[in-house]
Motif scaffolding. Structure first.
Motif, PDB file in Angstrom:
ATOM      1  N   UNK A  76     -14.869 -11.584  21.015  1.00  0.00           N
ATOM      2  CA  UNK A  76     -14.000 -12.038  19.925  1.00  0.00           C
ATOM      3  C   UNK A  76     -12.967 -10.993  19.510  1.00  0.00           C
ATOM      4  N   UNK A  77     -12.790  -9.951  20.289  1.00  0.00           N
ATOM      5  CA  UNK A  77     -11.837  -8.887  19.944  1.00  0.00           C
ATOM      6  C   UNK A  77     -10.891  -8.673  21.120  1.00  0.00           C
ATOM      7  N   UNK A  99     -13.405  -8.504  11.398  1.00  0.00           N
ATOM      8  CA  UNK A  99     -13.121  -9.007  12.745  1.00  0.00           C
ATOM      9  C   UNK A  99     -14.350  -9.133  13.636  1.00  0.00           C
ATOM     10  N   UNK A 100     -15.493  -8.585  13.227  1.00  0.00           N
ATOM     11  CA  UNK A 100     -16.650  -8.572  14.109  1.00  0.00           C
ATOM     12  C   UNK A 100     -17.690  -9.603  13.713  1.00  0.00           C
ATOM     13  N   UNK A 101     -18.476 -10.022  14.688  1.00  0.00           N
ATOM     14  CA  UNK A 101     -19.580 -10.945  14.425  1.00  0.00           C
ATOM     15  C   UNK A 101     -20.607 -10.273  13.509  1.00  0.00           C
ATOM     16  N   UNK A 102     -21.082 -10.976  12.484  1.00  0.00           N
ATOM     17  CA  UNK A 102     -22.027 -10.363  11.540  1.00  0.00           C
ATOM     18  C   UNK A 102     -23.282  -9.827  12.199  1.00  0.00           C
ATOM     19  N   UNK A 103     -23.785 -10.517  13.221  1.00  0.00           N
ATOM     20  CA  UNK A 103     -25.043 -10.088  13.830  1.00  0.00           C
ATOM     21  C   UNK A 103     -24.909  -8.780  14.601  1.00  0.00           C
ATOM     22  N   UNK A 104     -23.685  -8.408  14.960  1.00  0.00           N
ATOM     23  CA  UNK A 104     -23.474  -7.160  15.698  1.00  0.00           C
ATOM     24  C   UNK A 104     -22.871  -6.066  14.828  1.00  0.00           C
ATOM     25  N   UNK A 105     -22.375  -6.416  13.660  1.00  0.00           N
ATOM     26  CA  UNK A 105     -21.586  -5.487  12.841  1.00  0.00           C
ATOM     27  C   UNK A 105     -22.331  -4.191  12.516  1.00  0.00           C
ATOM     28  N   UNK A 106     -23.507  -4.293  11.893  1.00  0.00           N
ATOM     29  CA  UNK A 106     -24.212  -3.096  11.436  1.00  0.00           C
ATOM     30  C   UNK A 106     -24.655  -2.217  12.600  1.00  0.00           C
ATOM     31  N   UNK A 107     -25.090  -2.851  13.698  1.00  0.00           N
ATOM     32  CA  UNK A 107     -25.540  -2.062  14.844  1.00  0.00           C
ATOM     33  C   UNK A 107     -24.384  -1.296  15.477  1.00  0.00           C
TER      34      UNK A 107
END
Length: 288
Positions: free
Chosen positions: A43-44, A81-89
């Protein structure tokens, strides 16, 4: 974005279309998919990829010259801009890279006596945090943190309670105890490092080193949870490189900054972040 089927296409045929984070269709010729992997992520597209790298440089620079807030600013930029499930990691990996690079650049200023007790407390906090803090509503946690940061910032005697070793065991515990749930851990430990250091460079260097340990433990927690972020490796690597450049440029600027000016900016910034946490807690609690 390259599949086995697309590798068998004749040179005249198109690789299947894909959408970027703006919704636009990208059309690629065979062979381009492999190269695109080096400057895109899920998505980027390439422009947003470059923008996130620039944000990593800018926030690393800000984190050094102000002593706080770099990680929070980067998280806010990535969250758009990032998917929530990947953001923190992904944010954790990038922050680990920035912390390690800051340690490399400023190693001679790191207060080494704080490392062992901090790591001890952090390990215990990582083990216990999920079982206890998951039961607290987010607004309550934000409220506690907001008041805590303001008290330690404006009543520095609170940050000097006990011996340095015991104090940093507690700070390490708190940083990882809540670190998986709230991305304000850098702001949380900053006041304690400030009262233990007599030089702005010691403060910035030590915070980068201690946060690197915190982010390492968070990565372990994410791995145990089964999160996979392999598709973001090129983005994370590029952001770590530009973050290293931001740390280096920030250190050069910090070296020329007057001591009194640094601590004034630091205190104002921590106050603003503490007040922001209180405002967010009130909003999440439904008060307005």
């Amino acid at each position: 974005f390259v599949t086995r089927a697309s590798r068998r296409l004749r040179p005249q045929e198109l690789v299947p279309d894909r959408l970027d984070n703006t919704g636009r269709v990208w059309r690629s010729q065979p062979g381009q998919g492999t190269m695109e992997f080096l400057y895109t992520a899920p998505d980027i597209g390439p422009y947003m990829f470059a923008a996130l790298c620039a944000a990593s440089f800018a926030t690393a620079f800000i984190g050094v010259v102000t002593g706080a807030a770099g990680g929070l600013l980067l998280l806010a930029a990535m969250a758009n801009v990032m998917r929530p499930e990947a953001l923190l990691a992904v944010h954790t990996v990038v922050q680990l890279g920035q912390g390690l690079s800051r340690t490399i650049v400023m190693w001679k200023y790191v207060m080494r006596e704080t490392i062992a007790p901090f790591v001890l407390g952090a390990a215990v906090g990582a083990l216990l945090g999920a079982q206890i803090f998951v039961a607290l509503p987010m607004w309550a946690l934000q409220l506690i943190l907001g008041f805590f940061i303001l008290f330690v910032t404006w009543v520095p005697k609170l940050g000097r309670i006990g011996a340095v070793r015991n104090r940093f065991v507690a700070v390490g515990f708190l940083a990882t105890f809540i670190g998986v749930f709230v991305s304000a851990t850098g702001t949380l430990i900053a006041p304690f490092i400030a009262v233990a250091s007599d030089d702005r460079r010691k403060h910035v260097a030590t915070q980068g080193t201690l946060m690197a340990f915190t982010h390492t433990l968070k990565m372990v927690a994410f791995s145990v949870a089964g999160l996979t972020i392999g598709a973001y490796v090129p983005l994370m690597a590029a952001m770590i490189v530009t973050g290293f450049a931001g740390n280096w440029a920030g250190f050069r600027a910090l070296d020329k900054m007057p001591e009194a000016k640094f601590w004034l900016v630091f205190q104002i910034l921590l106050t603003a972040l503490g007040l922001r946490l209180l405002w967010t807690a009130a909003r999440n609690a439904g008060l307005f």
